[in-house]
Motif scaffolding. Structure first.
Motif, PDB file in Angstrom:
ATOM      1  N   UNK A 100       0.852  -1.188   0.000  1.00 15.04           N
ATOM      2  CA  UNK A 100       0.000   0.000   0.000  1.00 15.04           C
ATOM      3  C   UNK A 100       0.893   1.246   0.000  1.00 15.04           C
ATOM      4  N   UNK A 149      -6.961 -15.337   8.515  1.00  7.85           N
ATOM      5  CA  UNK A 149      -7.680 -14.479   7.551  1.00  7.85           C
ATOM      6  C   UNK A 149      -7.549 -13.005   7.893  1.00  7.85           C
ATOM      7  N   UNK A 205      -6.661  -0.068   2.767  1.00  9.43           N
ATOM      8  CA  UNK A 205      -6.283  -0.055   1.362  1.00  9.43           C
ATOM      9  C   UNK A 205      -6.609  -1.379   0.691  1.00  9.43           C
ATOM     10  N   UNK A 206      -6.856  -1.343  -0.611  1.00  9.90           N
ATOM     11  CA  UNK A 206      -7.218  -2.568  -1.328  1.00  9.90           C
ATOM     12  C   UNK A 206      -6.057  -3.567  -1.327  1.00  9.90           C
ATOM     13  N   UNK A 207      -4.832  -3.083  -1.562  1.00  4.07           N
ATOM     14  CA  UNK A 207      -3.698  -4.017  -1.579  1.00  4.07           C
ATOM     15  C   UNK A 207      -3.415  -4.539  -0.171  1.00  4.07           C
ATOM     16  N   UNK A 208      -3.646  -3.688   0.826  1.00  2.00           N
ATOM     17  CA  UNK A 208      -3.486  -4.141   2.217  1.00  2.00           C
ATOM     18  C   UNK A 208      -4.513  -5.233   2.519  1.00  2.00           C
ATOM     19  N   UNK A 236      -3.243  -8.410   0.897  1.00  2.00           N
ATOM     20  CA  UNK A 236      -2.062  -8.953   1.576  1.00  2.00           C
ATOM     21  C   UNK A 236      -2.403  -9.529   2.943  1.00  2.00           C
ATOM     22  N   UNK A 237      -3.354  -8.910   3.644  1.00  3.86           N
ATOM     23  CA  UNK A 237      -3.692  -9.386   4.991  1.00  3.86           C
ATOM     24  C   UNK A 237      -4.747 -10.486   4.956  1.00  3.86           C
ATOM     25  N   UNK A 238      -5.184 -10.826   3.732  1.00  2.24           N
ATOM     26  CA  UNK A 238      -6.138 -11.915   3.491  1.00  2.24           C
ATOM     27  C   UNK A 238      -7.551 -11.585   3.942  1.00  2.24           C
ATOM     28  N   UNK A 239      -7.826 -10.331   4.296  1.00  2.34           N
ATOM     29  CA  UNK A 239      -9.216  -9.964   4.596  1.00  2.34           C
ATOM     30  C   UNK A 239     -10.035 -10.112   3.326  1.00  2.34           C
ATOM     31  N   UNK A 289     -10.200 -12.323   0.173  1.00  3.43           N
ATOM     32  CA  UNK A 289      -9.689 -13.600  -0.362  1.00  3.43           C
ATOM     33  C   UNK A 289      -9.732 -13.558  -1.891  1.00  3.43           C
ATOM     34  N   UNK A 348      -1.799  -8.371  -7.732  1.00  3.68           N
ATOM     35  CA  UNK A 348      -0.957  -7.391  -7.060  1.00  3.68           C
ATOM     36  C   UNK A 348      -0.186  -6.526  -8.056  1.00  3.68           C
ATOM     37  N   UNK A 362      -1.655  -3.135  -8.881  1.00  3.55           N
ATOM     38  CA  UNK A 362      -1.933  -2.349  -7.680  1.00  3.55           C
ATOM     39  C   UNK A 362      -2.272  -0.891  -8.006  1.00  3.55           C
ATOM     40  N   UNK A 400      -5.775   0.905  -7.081  1.00  5.39           N
ATOM     41  CA  UNK A 400      -5.823   2.051  -6.164  1.00  5.39           C
ATOM     42  C   UNK A 400      -6.594   3.210  -6.813  1.00  5.39           C
TER      43      UNK A 400
END
Lengths: 342, 143
Positions: A50, A102, B90-93, B96-99, B101, B110, B113, B117
């Protein structure tokens, strides 16, 4: 405070950012050393972070402040931070599959990282550095965990023959972990002469250059015509992924530690015919304690990997450009942030 | 406009295809996407919504509500989509954090990106009504 901030594809800036403050359950760390990782280079090239993120997930430092609710840690403790911190509450975590969390917290990837004078981090992700392990070595704990995690997850057994493709920092650490695991031979493939020489110095049985040697013939000769038992791919280049299928022995394993940016064409006919196993592993968050012990016992050589050490305010931006191109002559570039600690 | 309604998707197409910055970043991009907004009954979002669209040389070509085969599938709880549109995450965050899927080539996603954005910035300009408890975060939008 000064920090290296990701601004977008091809854009890293060392600039002043607000000082972080620890929230409940967190600590504030004064960073001593931070490494430039291959993942950071890939993000620099393709933009998977980000914009505005403070980068850096390979670092070591000293706690200077603890937030509310933190027990067992205090100012002055020398620490490293786990690269993946599971939430402990999602469906995956509740079923014991913490690595598939997740809501994962990845310092320097999903949250601000440690290529900065200070970083805040969850206390549950901390590991103590013992006496005798320097801050410089501490910054290399995270990449060691990546290699260690891969080798421990692989099918490698004592007495096996292994190949490590790519002698960057992860490849060189994988080489050392494969030797610790009892392989009878470890053959390394690498095109860069600096890295190839280092692989030989760190215990590779043979180092082959894919641009000069016939890897298939050489591996056959070195393995009595069988092929290696396990091939560890420690590069993001696409070619080794396809080559490994034809090089590994029947029933052998190809283990992926490198991140291929581009899709890879593979001969799955040979995978079926040879009953091959292909497996990957992500980071090394379960191996921090073991990695720190191995360093403390002097069983891995981390210092040999550090080819360049630079200050935060000079050269970081330039090195991101250099490391993304072939022939940089570098292995591991460490950013020295606190001059008072070694 | 209600988030993920056909009316909303038509507005997404109109605004995206009129944005020179987005079109420049998306140039040459050809792919189809499914977005799944998962129900959160505890928050008053009772139904899962599935929508989709195609990108042809960067332009959003076709939009729909429902299930069709696509190159990529992005799935998240309704509230995660709201957080992205509010700028809280953020969309990429989120990826990356798998929120959020993903199914399809993770790296290809990615790699886009910058395009993603800018696209989210466009979405934030659309007057948007959220469901259930999330209605308190409705976006006023800009013309």
């Amino acid at each position: 405070m000064k920090a290296a901030v990701f601004r977008g594809i091809g854009q890293i800036e060392v600039t002043d950012v607000p000082m972080p403050e620890p929230e409940p359950g967190e600590v504030l760390i004064k960073v001593a050393y931070s490494g430039i990782c291959g993942t950071d280079i890939e993000a620099f090239q393709i933009g998977m972070y980000e914009p505005g993120l403070v980068i850096g997930h390979e670092f070591a430092g000293t706690i200077v402040e603890t937030g509310p609710g933190v027990a067992g840690w205090r100012a002055g403790d020398r620490v490293v931070v786990g690269d993946l911190i599971p939430c402990g509450q999602c469906r995956a975590c509740r079923t014991g599959n913490l690595g598939a969390c997740e809501n994962i917290y990845m310092i320097g990837v999903t949250h601000d990282g440690g290529m900065a004078e200070y970083v805040r981090a969850p206390a549950i992700g901390l590991y103590r550095l013992p006496e005798g392990v320097s801050m410089r070595q501490g910054a290399l704990v995270e990449p060691l965990t990546v290699a260690l995690h891969g080798v421990r997850r692989s099918r490698l057994k004592p007495g096996d023959r292994a190949v490590v493709m790519g002698a960057g920092p992860i490849g060189l650490l994988t080489l050392q972990c494969v030797r610790l695991a009892g392989a009878r031979s470890v053959i390394v493939t690498e095109v860069d002469p600096t890295r190839a020489a280092l692989a030989a110095r760190l215990g590779a049985t043979v180092v082959l250059n894919p641009l000069e040697d016939n890897i298939g013939v050489s591996l056959s000769e070195l393995t009595d015509g069988l092929g290696p038992d396990v091939i560890f791919i420690c590069t993001g280049a696409p070619e080794p992924f396809a080559d490994a299928i034809s090089l590994v022995r029947k029933g052998g394993q190809i283990f992926l530690l490198g991140l291929p940016i581009q899709p890879v064409e593979a001969d799955f006919f040979s995978v079926v015919m040879g009953e091959l196993s292909i497996e990957g592993s992500l980071a090394g968050w379960t191996e921090f304690s073991a990695a720190i012990d191995l360093i403390a016992q002097g069983r891995v050589d981390l210092d040999a990997l550090v080819s360049h050490e630079i200050p935060l305010d000079e050269g970081v931006v330039e090195w991101f450009g250099r490391l993304g191109a072939p022939g940089s002559g570098a292995v591991k570039v460490l950013v020295r942030i606190d001059d008072s600690v070694f | 406009m209600k988030l993920a309604s056909l009316e909303y998707l038509e507005e997404v197409r109109r605004r995206s295809n009129a944005d020179p910055q987005y079109l420049e970043l998306a140039k040459g991009h050809n792919a189809s996407y499914t977005l799944v907004l998962e129900a959160e009954p505890a928050k008053g979002v009772n139904e899962t919504t599935v929508i989709g669209f195609t990108n042809v040389d960067g332009k959003i070509d076709e939009v729909w509500v429902g299930k069709r085969p696509t190159d990529f599938i992005l799935t998240a709880p309704y509230g995660a989509w709201v957080d992205i549109l509010r700028g809280k995450m953020g969309a990429t965050q989120a990826i990356a954090s798998r929120k959020l899927k993903t199914q399809g080539s993770f790296m290809q996603l990615l790699q886009g990106a910058n395009r993603i954005i800018r696209w989210v910035e466009i979405l934030r300009t659309i007057p948007t009504e959220f469901e259930g408890d999330y209605a308190q975060y409705n976006l006023p939008g800009t013309p």
